[in-house]
Design a protein around this motif. Structure first.
Motif, PDB file in Angstrom:
ATOM      1  N   GLY B 235      48.814  16.902 100.166  1.00  0.00           N
ATOM      2  CA  GLY B 235      49.833  17.179  99.160  1.00  0.00           C
ATOM      3  C   GLY B 235      49.341  18.163  98.109  1.00  0.00           C
ATOM      4  O   GLY B 235      50.087  19.020  97.625  1.00  0.00           O
ATOM      5  N   HIS B 236      48.074  18.043  97.774  1.00  0.00           N
ATOM      6  CA  HIS B 236      47.479  18.927  96.781  1.00  0.00           C
ATOM      7  C   HIS B 236      47.384  20.354  97.325  1.00  0.00           C
ATOM      8  O   HIS B 236      47.682  21.322  96.626  1.00  0.00           O
ATOM      9  N   ALA B 237      46.988  20.468  98.589  1.00  0.00           N
ATOM     10  CA  ALA B 237      46.883  21.789  99.226  1.00  0.00           C
ATOM     11  C   ALA B 237      48.267  22.436  99.358  1.00  0.00           C
ATOM     12  O   ALA B 237      48.417  23.652  99.236  1.00  0.00           O
ATOM     13  N   ILE B 238      49.279  21.617  99.610  1.00  0.00           N
ATOM     14  CA  ILE B 238      50.658  22.116  99.713  1.00  0.00           C
ATOM     15  C   ILE B 238      51.121  22.644  98.348  1.00  0.00           C
ATOM     16  O   ILE B 238      51.722  23.715  98.236  1.00  0.00           O
ATOM     17  N   GLU B 239      50.810  21.894  97.291  1.00  0.00           N
ATOM     18  CA  GLU B 239      51.155  22.341  95.937  1.00  0.00           C
ATOM     19  C   GLU B 239      50.430  23.651  95.608  1.00  0.00           C
ATOM     20  O   GLU B 239      51.017  24.594  95.068  1.00  0.00           O
ATOM     21  N   ALA B 240      49.131  23.708  95.968  1.00  0.00           N
ATOM     22  CA  ALA B 240      48.363  24.945  95.749  1.00  0.00           C
ATOM     23  C   ALA B 240      49.023  26.114  96.475  1.00  0.00           C
ATOM     24  O   ALA B 240      49.035  27.242  95.982  1.00  0.00           O
ATOM     25  N   GLY B 241      49.599  25.831  97.662  1.00  0.00           N
ATOM     26  CA  GLY B 241      50.266  26.870  98.434  1.00  0.00           C
ATOM     27  C   GLY B 241      51.417  27.508  97.671  1.00  0.00           C
ATOM     28  O   GLY B 241      51.538  28.731  97.623  1.00  0.00           O
ATOM     29  N   TRP B 242      52.253  26.685  97.049  1.00  0.00           N
ATOM     30  CA  TRP B 242      53.382  27.320  96.345  1.00  0.00           C
ATOM     31  C   TRP B 242      52.972  27.939  95.011  1.00  0.00           C
ATOM     32  O   TRP B 242      53.544  28.940  94.580  1.00  0.00           O
ATOM     33  N   PHE B 243      51.938  27.380  94.352  1.00  0.00           N
ATOM     34  CA  PHE B 243      51.409  28.059  93.154  1.00  0.00           C
ATOM     35  C   PHE B 243      50.982  29.487  93.544  1.00  0.00           C
ATOM     36  O   PHE B 243      51.268  30.451  92.838  1.00  0.00           O
ATOM     37  N   LEU B 244      50.269  29.578  94.665  1.00  0.00           N
ATOM     38  CA  LEU B 244      49.769  30.881  95.126  1.00  0.00           C
ATOM     39  C   LEU B 244      50.915  31.800  95.537  1.00  0.00           C
ATOM     40  O   LEU B 244      50.897  33.001  95.260  1.00  0.00           O
ATOM     41  N   GLN B 245      51.914  31.221  96.195  1.00  0.00           N
ATOM     42  CA  GLN B 245      53.054  32.024  96.665  1.00  0.00           C
ATOM     43  C   GLN B 245      53.777  32.698  95.496  1.00  0.00           C
ATOM     44  O   GLN B 245      54.199  33.869  95.608  1.00  0.00           O
ATOM     45  N   HIS B 246      53.908  31.986  94.394  1.00  0.00           N
ATOM     46  CA  HIS B 246      54.565  32.600  93.230  1.00  0.00           C
ATOM     47  C   HIS B 246      53.840  33.881  92.814  1.00  0.00           C
ATOM     48  O   HIS B 246      54.469  34.899  92.511  1.00  0.00           O
ATOM     49  N   TRP B 247      52.525  33.833  92.809  1.00  0.00           N
ATOM     50  CA  TRP B 247      51.756  35.034  92.420  1.00  0.00           C
ATOM     51  C   TRP B 247      51.810  36.087  93.511  1.00  0.00           C
ATOM     52  O   TRP B 247      51.844  37.292  93.211  1.00  0.00           O
ATOM     53  N   ALA B 248      51.802  35.669  94.770  1.00  0.00           N
ATOM     54  CA  ALA B 248      51.894  36.637  95.874  1.00  0.00           C
ATOM     55  C   ALA B 248      53.190  37.439  95.756  1.00  0.00           C
ATOM     56  O   ALA B 248      53.210  38.652  95.970  1.00  0.00           O
ATOM     57  N   GLN B 249      54.270  36.759  95.379  1.00  0.00           N
ATOM     58  CA  GLN B 249      55.550  37.439  95.214  1.00  0.00           C
ATOM     59  C   GLN B 249      55.487  38.406  94.032  1.00  0.00           C
ATOM     60  O   GLN B 249      55.928  39.549  94.120  1.00  0.00           O
ATOM     61  N   TYR B 250      54.923  37.932  92.933  1.00  0.00           N
ATOM     62  CA  TYR B 250      54.835  38.797  91.751  1.00  0.00           C
ATOM     63  C   TYR B 250      53.964  40.031  92.039  1.00  0.00           C
ATOM     64  O   TYR B 250      54.312  41.163  91.668  1.00  0.00           O
ATOM     65  N   LEU B 251      52.825  39.785  92.721  1.00  0.00           N
ATOM     66  CA  LEU B 251      51.896  40.888  93.000  1.00  0.00           C
ATOM     67  C   LEU B 251      52.334  41.722  94.205  1.00  0.00           C
ATOM     68  O   LEU B 251      51.698  42.719  94.522  1.00  0.00           O
TER      69      LEU B 251
END
Lengths: 385, 385
Positions: B235-251
Motif C-alpha cells: 500500500g505504501h509503494a502504491i501511494e509512492a507511485g501516485w506521489f511520483l506520477q503527479h511530478w512526472a506529469q508536471y515535469l
C-alpha cells in the motif's frame, strides 16, 4: 483424564521435540551466542541476535543442566550464551543492547529494562550450572542497576511529558519479582523486603470488584479510563499469577495464594475465546476494540503460561475446574502450536487458530516460553504422581 | 462498467457519509483541535489528540474548502485545527508532539519527522483557505527544519549504532515529495531541485529486475537481505507511485510516468490476496513470513491509495487492466470497509475481510485517507467524463 499419563508427554515434547530444535539450529559456535531468526525447519532467515532471547536461552540451558540432567553439551551451550552476553552485550554504562549483529556489534537499544532483566536471569542460573561465582556477582550488581532504573525510566532514556497520566505498569514489579526468585535461589530471605515491595505493587493491579488484572494503574492502584489504561493482556496476567503464587507458597501466605489463583482464573475466563478457542492477546476492559492490530491473535506464550498456571492452581486447590482449564489449554496448545515435523512450536495463530507465521524463532520468540512451560508442567505432574 | 456512473457514488460517499462523521463527532470547539478516538457510532473512547491526525484533518477540511465548496463551517473547522497545531503542538525547538491531552498538554513525542510533516501540510493548505499568509510562512520554515532533520535522524533523537546496516527509507523522500507538492501549490518550479532530489532517492527503491519496490535499501539502492530489508508494504509503494506520477506529469517526463505506473502495478499484483481478496499489509520479498504480527490484515488505507493510483494510471495509460484493477479495489473497499449505518469506513479487517476493530478513528486512523481518496477519485472521474 488421568493427569499422570501426561507426565511422559511433556517430558518427550521437551527433550525430543523442542530442546533439539534449538541445539541443532540456534548455536553460533564461532561467535558465541544464539541466532534467533529460524524458519519452520530451523534455517536462518536473519543473522541478528536478540538479547532478550539470548539471555533467556542461556537461562534455559543452564536450568536444564541444573534441574534435568548434567549433560556437558547443555553446559557448553549455556557457556556460549553467557560469554556473548558478558563480552558483547553490555555497554560501558551497564545498559544491555536489544539486538546485535552475529559478531556482536550493536544494532538497537531499547528505552526499557527487559534486556537487562533477561541478562540477569541468564548469568544467575549459569553461575549455578558452571560454578563460576563471578557470574552471580555480575548478576547481582546488574539487579541493583535495574532496581534503580525501574523507579525512574528516564534513567534508561525514556522521556516523560506533562500530559501523561501518572501510572505504573504490571510488567515492572512482576519481572523484578521473578528475577529475585531466580537470583535468590534457596536464599529468598535475603531479598524479602524487595520481594514484598514487588508483591505490594503487583497487588495494586488486581481488582476483585470487577475480577480484572490491569496492566496499567495509577500509583494508588486506580484504573485509568483511557486506551492504555483499559488494555488487558490475559496471558501476561496469568504469568503474573504464577510468579506471585511461588512467593505465596514460600511466604506461606494463604491470602496471597488465593489472590494468585484468582488472577489466573479471572484472566483465563475473560481471555478465552468462546467462539474459536484459545486465549486472546489483548482485550479492552470495557469492551471497546483494543487499538492494537493483533489483539485477536492467539500467541504461543500466553498458552504456555496458562498450562503451568492452571496446573499449579490445581496442585494447590485440588479444584476440578483448574484441572479442566489445564486440560483445555493442553488440548488447544498441542494440537495448534506444536509442529510434529520440525520440532518446536509455531508462535502465531489467527483468531481461528490457523498458523499465520511459519517461523519458529523471531525477534520476540526464542528458546524460552515453550521449554520453560514444558519443564515446569512435567516436574509438577511428577510431583502430583 | 461505465466509470462515469461512479462519479456520483464517490461524491455522495465523501459528502454525505464520510465528511459528516468527522464534522459531527471529532470537533473540540472548546479547546480547538480534533478528537481522534471515535467508536463505530462516533462516540469518544479516549480524549487524547494525535498530531499526525490533527494535521491531516486540518489539511483535509482546508482542501475541501479550497477545492469543493467554500462552506464557512469547513473553514471554521480548519481554523480550529490550525489554531491548536500552532498554539499547542509545537515545542520551543520546533519539534511537534505525537499525542497530547485534549487541552494541549504533551503526552508523547516520536523520534520521527512525521508529526512535523503533517503539521506542514495542514498549515500550507489552511493558509490558502484562510488567506492567512503567516501560516504559509510557518509551514515553509518548518519544511526547512524537516528537510534538515531528514538527512540525519539523530537530530530528532534517534541514536545510531555500529552494527546497523546503512540504509535509507522510502518513507522519507516520499513524504517530502508530497509535502513539496502541497506547499508549492502552483509554484512547483521554486522547489524543482528539492523535488528532483526526492525523486532520485525514491527511484533507488524501485527494482525492475524483480518488479519490487523496497521500503529499505542501502544508500546506493541495493536490496538488503535482512528481516527489515526484505519487508514490503504494498500500500505504501502504491501511494509512492501516485506521489511520483503527479511530478512526472508536471515535469512531463514519460520515463518517470512509466516507472510510477509500474510501481503501482507491481505492488498491487504482489500485494493482492488471491485467496481472500484485499491487499496484504506487509510481505517479505523472498517469501518468508514477515515478522510483523499484522502482516496478513487488510487495512483501509492501502485500499484508499490503490483506488486513486489505479484510476490515475488508467487516465494516463488508457489500459483496461488499470481500469479493472480500480474496479476490483472499488468493489472490495465499498463492500468491506464502508459503514452504511454510522458513516466513515472501518479501518481494520482480518485476512478474510471481516472487521476486527469496530472504531472509526484511532491513534493512526483519522480524517485523511478515506476522504482524500474519495475526493481525488471523484475529481478524476469528473475529468474522465
Amino acid at each position: 483424564m488421568n493427569l499422570s499419563s501426561l507426565t511422559e508427554v511433556y517430558k518427550i515434547e521437551l527433550l525430543n521435540h523442542v530442546v533439539p530444535f534449538w541445539e541443532k539450529h540456534s548455536i553460533d559456535r564461532k561467535n558465541g551466542g544464539f541466532w534467533n531468526c529460524l524458519d519452520r525447519d530451523g534455517s536462518k532467515y536473519d543473522t541478528k541476535k536478540y538479547m532478550w532471547l539470548n539471555g533467556r536461552q542461556t537461562w534455559m540451558f543452564s536450568k536444564l543442566y541444573n534441574s534435568v540432567e548434567q549433560r556437558p553439551e547443555w553446559l557448553e551451550i549455556a557457556r556460549l550464551g553467557a560469554t556473548f552476553l558478558r563480552e558483547k552485550a553490555v555497554r560501558a554504562d551497564s545498559r544491555v543492547y536489544f539486538s546485535m549483529t552475529e559478531d556482536g556489534k550493536p544494532v538497537h537499544l531499547q528505552r526499557k529494562i527487559f534486556s537487562e532483566c533477561f541478562w540477569i536471569m541468564a548469568l544467575a542460573e549459569y553461575s549455578r550450572a558452571s560454578g563460576d561465582l563471578s557470574a552471580m556477582n555480575e548478576a547481582k550488581i546488574m539487579l541493583e542497576n535495574v532496581w534503580d532504573w525501574s523507579t525512574d525510566l528516564s534513567k534508561v532514556g525514556r522521556p516523560s511529558f506533562d500530559g501523561e497520566v501518572p501510572s505504573q505498569s504490571l510488567a515492572i514489579p512482576m519481572i523484578l519479582l521473578n528475577l529475585i526468585e531466580e537470583v535468590a535461589g534457596d536464599d529468598k530471605e535475603t531479598y524479602r523486603v524487595e520481594a514484598e515491595s514487588c508483591i505490594n505493587r503487583m497487588l495494586l493491579h488486581v481488582h476483585p470488584e470487577t475480577k480484572t488484572v490491569y496492566e496499567l494503574v495509577t500509583p494508588d492502584g486506580d484504573p485509568i479510563d483511557s486506551l492504555e489504561g483499559r488494555l488487558l493482556n490475559p496471558g501476561h496476567a496469568i504469568e503474573a499469577g504464577w510468579f506471585l503464587q511461588h512467593w505465596a507458597q514460600y511466604l506461606k501466605r494463604d491470602d496471597l495464594s488465593k489472590t494468585a489463583v484468582d488472577m489466573v482464573r479471572w484472566s483465563y475466563d475473560r481471555g478465552w475465546d468462546q467462539e474459536f478457542g484459545g486465549i486472546f492477546y489483548f482485550l479492552d476492559s470495557k469492551g471497546y476494540s483494543p487499538s492494537l492490530l493483533e489483539w485477536d491473535m492467539k500467541l504461543w506464550w500466553p498458552h504456555c503460561e496458562a498450562l503451568y498456571a492452571h496446573l499449579l492452581n490445581y496442585s494447590i486447590t485440588g479444584d476440578e475446574a483448574d484441572k479442566a482449564a489445564f486440560l483445555q489449554v493442553h488440548e488447544y496448545a498441542f494440537s495448534k502450536f506444536s509442529d510434529p515435523y520440525h520440532g518446536e512450536w509455531f508462535g502465531y495463530l489467527n483468531r481461528r487458530g490457523e498458523v499465520t507465521h511459519r517461523f519458529k524463532g523471531g525477534p520476540y520468540k526464542g528458546c524460552f516460553h515453550v521449554p520453560r512451560a514444558l519443564w515446569l508442567v512435567w516436574k509438577k505432574l511428577e510431583e502430583l504422581g
